[in-house]
Motif scaffolding. Structure first.
Motif, PDB file in Angstrom:
ATOM      1  N   LEU A  49     -13.878  71.137 -31.176  1.00  0.00           N
ATOM      2  CA  LEU A  49     -13.667  72.363 -30.409  1.00  0.00           C
ATOM      3  C   LEU A  49     -12.180  72.560 -30.116  1.00  0.00           C
ATOM      4  O   LEU A  49     -11.637  73.649 -30.311  1.00  0.00           O
ATOM      5  CB  LEU A  49     -14.460  72.324 -29.103  1.00  0.00           C
ATOM      6  CG  LEU A  49     -14.132  73.400 -28.060  1.00  0.00           C
ATOM      7  CD1 LEU A  49     -14.407  74.795 -28.614  1.00  0.00           C
ATOM      8  CD2 LEU A  49     -14.906  73.149 -26.776  1.00  0.00           C
ATOM      9  N   GLN A  50     -11.518  71.520 -29.677  1.00  0.00           N
ATOM     10  CA  GLN A  50     -10.084  71.604 -29.385  1.00  0.00           C
ATOM     11  C   GLN A  50      -9.287  71.971 -30.632  1.00  0.00           C
ATOM     12  O   GLN A  50      -8.357  72.774 -30.572  1.00  0.00           O
ATOM     13  CB  GLN A  50      -9.584  70.292 -28.802  1.00  0.00           C
ATOM     14  CG  GLN A  50     -10.103  70.024 -27.414  1.00  0.00           C
ATOM     15  CD  GLN A  50      -9.764  68.640 -26.922  1.00  0.00           C
ATOM     16  OE1 GLN A  50      -9.194  67.821 -27.640  1.00  0.00           O
ATOM     17  NE2 GLN A  50     -10.128  68.356 -25.675  1.00  0.00           N
ATOM     18  N   GLN A  51      -9.687  71.414 -31.751  1.00  0.00           N
ATOM     19  CA  GLN A  51      -9.012  71.727 -33.010  1.00  0.00           C
ATOM     20  C   GLN A  51      -9.213  73.202 -33.371  1.00  0.00           C
ATOM     21  O   GLN A  51      -8.274  73.886 -33.770  1.00  0.00           O
ATOM     22  CB  GLN A  51      -9.529  70.833 -34.133  1.00  0.00           C
ATOM     23  CG  GLN A  51      -8.815  71.045 -35.445  1.00  0.00           C
ATOM     24  CD  GLN A  51      -9.340  70.116 -36.539  1.00  0.00           C
ATOM     25  OE1 GLN A  51     -10.262  69.337 -36.317  1.00  0.00           O
ATOM     26  NE2 GLN A  51      -8.773  70.203 -37.713  1.00  0.00           N
ATOM     27  N   ALA A  52     -10.424  73.706 -33.214  1.00  0.00           N
ATOM     28  CA  ALA A  52     -10.703  75.121 -33.501  1.00  0.00           C
ATOM     29  C   ALA A  52      -9.899  76.025 -32.574  1.00  0.00           C
ATOM     30  O   ALA A  52      -9.399  77.072 -33.002  1.00  0.00           O
ATOM     31  CB  ALA A  52     -12.202  75.400 -33.364  1.00  0.00           C
ATOM     32  N   GLU A  53      -9.751  75.622 -31.320  1.00  0.00           N
ATOM     33  CA  GLU A  53      -8.961  76.415 -30.373  1.00  0.00           C
ATOM     34  C   GLU A  53      -7.479  76.398 -30.753  1.00  0.00           C
ATOM     35  O   GLU A  53      -6.802  77.425 -30.652  1.00  0.00           O
ATOM     36  CB  GLU A  53      -9.147  75.877 -28.949  1.00  0.00           C
ATOM     37  CG  GLU A  53     -10.520  76.155 -28.388  1.00  0.00           C
ATOM     38  CD  GLU A  53     -10.773  75.489 -27.044  1.00  0.00           C
ATOM     39  OE1 GLU A  53     -11.635  75.994 -26.312  1.00  0.00           O
ATOM     40  OE2 GLU A  53     -10.138  74.453 -26.740  1.00  0.00           O
ATOM     41  N   ARG A  54      -6.983  75.253 -31.189  1.00  0.00           N
ATOM     42  CA  ARG A  54      -5.571  75.140 -31.577  1.00  0.00           C
ATOM     43  C   ARG A  54      -5.217  76.043 -32.745  1.00  0.00           C
ATOM     44  O   ARG A  54      -4.143  76.626 -32.785  1.00  0.00           O
ATOM     45  CB  ARG A  54      -5.220  73.692 -31.940  1.00  0.00           C
ATOM     46  CG  ARG A  54      -4.809  72.839 -30.765  1.00  0.00           C
ATOM     47  CD  ARG A  54      -4.154  71.548 -31.201  1.00  0.00           C
ATOM     48  NE  ARG A  54      -4.968  70.725 -32.070  1.00  0.00           N
ATOM     49  CZ  ARG A  54      -5.865  69.835 -31.671  1.00  0.00           C
ATOM     50  NH1 ARG A  54      -6.065  69.636 -30.392  1.00  0.00           N
ATOM     51  NH2 ARG A  54      -6.565  69.121 -32.539  1.00  0.00           N
ATOM     52  N   VAL A  55      -6.135  76.142 -33.719  1.00  0.00           N
ATOM     53  CA  VAL A  55      -5.847  76.970 -34.900  1.00  0.00           C
ATOM     54  C   VAL A  55      -6.243  78.430 -34.680  1.00  0.00           C
ATOM     55  O   VAL A  55      -6.066  79.255 -35.568  1.00  0.00           O
ATOM     56  CB  VAL A  55      -6.521  76.412 -36.179  1.00  0.00           C
ATOM     57  CG1 VAL A  55      -6.008  75.026 -36.499  1.00  0.00           C
ATOM     58  CG2 VAL A  55      -8.025  76.437 -36.078  1.00  0.00           C
ATOM     59  N   GLY A  56      -6.781  78.737 -33.505  1.00  0.00           N
ATOM     60  CA  GLY A  56      -7.103  80.121 -33.178  1.00  0.00           C
ATOM     61  C   GLY A  56      -8.393  80.635 -33.775  1.00  0.00           C
ATOM     62  O   GLY A  56      -8.577  81.837 -33.915  1.00  0.00           O
ATOM     63  N   ALA A  96     -14.867  78.179 -32.247  1.00  0.00           N
ATOM     64  CA  ALA A  96     -14.731  77.556 -30.929  1.00  0.00           C
ATOM     65  C   ALA A  96     -15.912  77.948 -30.035  1.00  0.00           C
ATOM     66  O   ALA A  96     -16.474  77.098 -29.340  1.00  0.00           O
ATOM     67  CB  ALA A  96     -13.407  77.954 -30.290  1.00  0.00           C
ATOM     68  N   GLU A  97     -16.294  79.213 -30.061  1.00  0.00           N
ATOM     69  CA  GLU A  97     -17.423  79.668 -29.246  1.00  0.00           C
ATOM     70  C   GLU A  97     -18.722  79.003 -29.690  1.00  0.00           C
ATOM     71  O   GLU A  97     -19.560  78.639 -28.864  1.00  0.00           O
ATOM     72  CB  GLU A  97     -17.548  81.191 -29.309  1.00  0.00           C
ATOM     73  CG  GLU A  97     -18.615  81.764 -28.422  1.00  0.00           C
ATOM     74  CD  GLU A  97     -18.443  81.404 -26.948  1.00  0.00           C
ATOM     75  OE1 GLU A  97     -19.473  81.299 -26.254  1.00  0.00           O
ATOM     76  OE2 GLU A  97     -17.299  81.211 -26.495  1.00  0.00           O
ATOM     77  N   LYS A 133     -21.100  76.606 -27.226  1.00  0.00           N
ATOM     78  CA  LYS A 133     -22.542  76.788 -27.003  1.00  0.00           C
ATOM     79  C   LYS A 133     -23.311  75.498 -27.300  1.00  0.00           C
ATOM     80  O   LYS A 133     -24.219  75.124 -26.557  1.00  0.00           O
ATOM     81  CB  LYS A 133     -23.082  77.928 -27.871  1.00  0.00           C
ATOM     82  CG  LYS A 133     -22.663  79.294 -27.392  1.00  0.00           C
ATOM     83  CD  LYS A 133     -23.192  80.387 -28.299  1.00  0.00           C
ATOM     84  CE  LYS A 133     -22.717  81.760 -27.860  1.00  0.00           C
ATOM     85  NZ  LYS A 133     -23.205  82.819 -28.740  1.00  0.00           N
ATOM     86  N   ILE A 134     -22.940  74.842 -28.376  1.00  0.00           N
ATOM     87  CA  ILE A 134     -23.593  73.577 -28.748  1.00  0.00           C
ATOM     88  C   ILE A 134     -23.360  72.538 -27.659  1.00  0.00           C
ATOM     89  O   ILE A 134     -24.287  71.832 -27.243  1.00  0.00           O
ATOM     90  CB  ILE A 134     -23.090  73.073 -30.114  1.00  0.00           C
ATOM     91  CG1 ILE A 134     -23.560  73.990 -31.232  1.00  0.00           C
ATOM     92  CG2 ILE A 134     -23.546  71.643 -30.367  1.00  0.00           C
ATOM     93  CD1 ILE A 134     -22.912  73.734 -32.577  1.00  0.00           C
ATOM     94  N   LEU A 142     -26.120  70.537 -25.416  1.00  0.00           N
ATOM     95  CA  LEU A 142     -26.208  69.077 -25.435  1.00  0.00           C
ATOM     96  C   LEU A 142     -25.996  68.482 -24.044  1.00  0.00           C
ATOM     97  O   LEU A 142     -26.691  67.533 -23.663  1.00  0.00           O
ATOM     98  CB  LEU A 142     -25.202  68.487 -26.427  1.00  0.00           C
ATOM     99  CG  LEU A 142     -25.501  68.738 -27.901  1.00  0.00           C
ATOM    100  CD1 LEU A 142     -24.380  68.204 -28.772  1.00  0.00           C
ATOM    101  CD2 LEU A 142     -26.830  68.128 -28.302  1.00  0.00           C
ATOM    102  N   ASN A 143     -25.063  69.033 -23.293  1.00  0.00           N
ATOM    103  CA  ASN A 143     -24.824  68.530 -21.938  1.00  0.00           C
ATOM    104  C   ASN A 143     -26.020  68.789 -21.034  1.00  0.00           C
ATOM    105  O   ASN A 143     -26.374  67.942 -20.208  1.00  0.00           O
ATOM    106  CB  ASN A 143     -23.541  69.132 -21.359  1.00  0.00           C
ATOM    107  CG  ASN A 143     -22.306  68.526 -21.981  1.00  0.00           C
ATOM    108  OD1 ASN A 143     -22.273  67.342 -22.289  1.00  0.00           O
ATOM    109  ND2 ASN A 143     -21.285  69.341 -22.187  1.00  0.00           N
ATOM    110  N   GLU A 144     -26.652  69.938 -21.183  1.00  0.00           N
ATOM    111  CA  GLU A 144     -27.866  70.227 -20.405  1.00  0.00           C
ATOM    112  C   GLU A 144     -28.991  69.271 -20.788  1.00  0.00           C
ATOM    113  O   GLU A 144     -29.707  68.767 -19.916  1.00  0.00           O
ATOM    114  CB  GLU A 144     -28.312  71.673 -20.622  1.00  0.00           C
ATOM    115  CG  GLU A 144     -27.442  72.690 -19.930  1.00  0.00           C
ATOM    116  CD  GLU A 144     -27.828  74.125 -20.259  1.00  0.00           C
ATOM    117  OE1 GLU A 144     -28.754  74.354 -21.069  1.00  0.00           O
ATOM    118  OE2 GLU A 144     -27.173  75.036 -19.701  1.00  0.00           O
ATOM    119  N   TYR A 145     -29.149  69.014 -22.082  1.00  0.00           N
ATOM    120  CA  TYR A 145     -30.189  68.091 -22.553  1.00  0.00           C
ATOM    121  C   TYR A 145     -29.944  66.696 -21.982  1.00  0.00           C
ATOM    122  O   TYR A 145     -30.869  66.042 -21.513  1.00  0.00           O
ATOM    123  CB  TYR A 145     -30.211  68.070 -24.084  1.00  0.00           C
ATOM    124  CG  TYR A 145     -31.227  67.119 -24.662  1.00  0.00           C
ATOM    125  CD1 TYR A 145     -32.583  67.383 -24.581  1.00  0.00           C
ATOM    126  CD2 TYR A 145     -30.827  65.942 -25.285  1.00  0.00           C
ATOM    127  CE1 TYR A 145     -33.519  66.512 -25.112  1.00  0.00           C
ATOM    128  CE2 TYR A 145     -31.755  65.065 -25.815  1.00  0.00           C
ATOM    129  CZ  TYR A 145     -33.101  65.351 -25.727  1.00  0.00           C
ATOM    130  OH  TYR A 145     -34.015  64.479 -26.237  1.00  0.00           O
TER     131      TYR A 145
END
Length: 95
Positions: free
Chosen positions: A27-34, A39-40, A44-45, A49-52
């Motif tokens: 996610l951080q990598q996707a945000e860095r490259v724009g 990233a979205e 969501k994933i 996963l955190n809720e599960y």
């Protein structure tokens, strides 16, 4: 079920946490490259996963559920509740 131990859910929880860490890095990598769309998707994933983990897996891991193979699948499978896919006919036995 023959290889199940009460610590098995904790092991799955460890694997899940490692996977979440890798997804956070991605996610951080996707945000860095724009790449907002990617990233979205990862956000969501990660939320799912955190809720599960919070709602299902962690509480189950703390219970250290034990099973008795002599009771069979119909008695043991429901002990894991929402952590496992629902299968028709495997409802908790009524006493």
């Amino acid at each position: 079920m023959h290889r199940y131990t009460p610590s098995a859910v904790s092991t799955v929880l460890t694997y899940l946490r490692e996977y979440v860490t890798k997804l956070e890095s991605t996610l951080q990598q996707a945000e860095r490259v724009g790449n907002a769309k990617e990233a979205e998707r990862f956000r969501k994933i990660l939320v799912e996963l955190n809720e599960y983990e919070h709602d299902t897996l962690y509480p189950l891991a703390t219970q250290q559920v034990t099973i008795d193979l002599d009771d069979g699948v119909k008695a043991n499978y429901p002990k894991f509740g929402a952590a496992l896919k629902k299968i028709p006919g495997l409802e908790a036995p009524s006493d």
